[in-house]
Write a protein that holds these residues in place. Sequence first.
Motif, short mmCIF file in Angstrom:
data_model
loop_
_atom_site.label_atom_id
_atom_site.label_comp_id
_atom_site.label_asym_id
_atom_site.label_seq_id
_atom_site.Cartn_x
_atom_site.Cartn_y
_atom_site.Cartn_z
N GLU A 148 0.83 -1.20 0.00
CA GLU A 148 0.00 0.00 0.00
C GLU A 148 0.87 1.26 0.00
O GLU A 148 0.57 2.24 -0.69
CB GLU A 148 -0.95 0.02 1.20
N LEU A 149 1.97 1.25 0.77
CA LEU A 149 2.87 2.40 0.80
C LEU A 149 3.50 2.65 -0.57
O LEU A 149 3.73 3.80 -0.96
CB LEU A 149 3.97 2.21 1.84
N ALA A 150 3.78 1.58 -1.29
CA ALA A 150 4.37 1.71 -2.63
C ALA A 150 3.37 2.25 -3.64
O ALA A 150 3.75 2.92 -4.60
CB ALA A 150 4.92 0.37 -3.09
N GLN A 151 2.08 1.98 -3.44
CA GLN A 151 1.07 2.34 -4.43
C GLN A 151 0.34 3.65 -4.15
O GLN A 151 -0.12 4.30 -5.08
CB GLN A 151 0.02 1.21 -4.53
N ARG A 152 0.22 4.04 -2.88
CA ARG A 152 -0.58 5.22 -2.55
C ARG A 152 0.08 6.51 -3.02
O ARG A 152 1.29 6.70 -2.87
CB ARG A 152 -0.83 5.30 -1.05
N PHE A 153 -0.74 7.40 -3.54
CA PHE A 153 -0.25 8.66 -4.10
C PHE A 153 0.41 9.54 -3.04
O PHE A 153 1.43 10.17 -3.30
CB PHE A 153 -1.42 9.42 -4.76
N ASP A 154 -0.17 9.59 -1.83
CA ASP A 154 0.38 10.47 -0.80
C ASP A 154 1.72 9.97 -0.25
O ASP A 154 2.39 10.69 0.49
CB ASP A 154 -0.62 10.69 0.33
N PHE A 155 2.14 8.76 -0.62
CA PHE A 155 3.45 8.26 -0.21
C PHE A 155 4.47 8.26 -1.35
O PHE A 155 5.61 7.86 -1.16
CB PHE A 155 3.32 6.83 0.36
N LYS A 156 4.06 8.71 -2.53
CA LYS A 156 4.98 8.75 -3.67
C LYS A 156 6.13 9.71 -3.37
O LYS A 156 5.92 10.83 -2.91
CB LYS A 156 4.27 9.22 -4.94
N GLY A 157 7.36 9.26 -3.59
CA GLY A 157 8.53 10.10 -3.41
C GLY A 157 8.95 10.31 -1.97
O GLY A 157 9.87 11.08 -1.70
N THR A 158 8.29 9.64 -1.03
CA THR A 158 8.66 9.83 0.38
C THR A 158 9.63 8.75 0.84
O THR A 158 10.17 8.85 1.94
CB THR A 158 7.43 9.79 1.30
N GLY A 159 9.82 7.71 0.05
CA GLY A 159 10.71 6.62 0.45
C GLY A 159 10.17 5.83 1.63
O GLY A 159 10.94 5.23 2.37
N ALA A 160 8.87 5.82 1.82
CA ALA A 160 8.26 5.15 2.97
C ALA A 160 8.35 3.63 2.80
O ALA A 160 7.95 3.09 1.77
CB ALA A 160 6.81 5.57 3.13
N THR A 161 8.92 2.96 3.80
CA THR A 161 9.03 1.50 3.78
C THR A 161 8.71 0.95 5.16
O THR A 161 8.89 1.61 6.18
CB THR A 161 10.45 1.03 3.40
#
Length: 165
Positions: A28-41
């Motif tokens: 979900e973190l890889a696909q959600r728009f609000d996490f794009k470019g944040t490097g959230a893992t």
Amino acid sequence: MAAESSFDVVSKLDRQEIDNALNQAAKELAQRFDFKGTGATVVWQGEQAVEIRANAEERVKAALDVFKEKLVKRGVSLKVLDTDEEPKASGKEYRLAVSLKEGISTEDGKRISKIIRDEGPKGVKAQIQGDELRVSSKKKDELQTVQNLLKEKDLDIALQFVNYR
């Protein structure tokens, strides 16, 4: 009917469910728009811990919320999580260590057995056996009363009742 009935009170992690929740959260973190470019893992950090990383403190907290949501959907109690208060900055990214609690500590075991002694039926005995608690009684109804009593209490550990005899 002289034989005693008993059950064990344990606090175990369902690793498969936690792993599934972690994988769903990572996807979900890889696909959600609000996490794009944040490097959230969200990744495993050894056997008993999970690490959440992102480039902003609020994104780390949002990623933790996503992970918690996935755990709840998979039936895992949030009481197994032990998180640091605030994400720690490390270079250009923030990290949050989330450890997973398993087993009943000695002081929690003493607290639970005191609850059973003070508020439970009189014929019930509780004894600490390592990281679990054995509860026994001559009457099965009393054991069910103890289970309901412990479910109602707001303990800071996730309890399961196993080994019912």
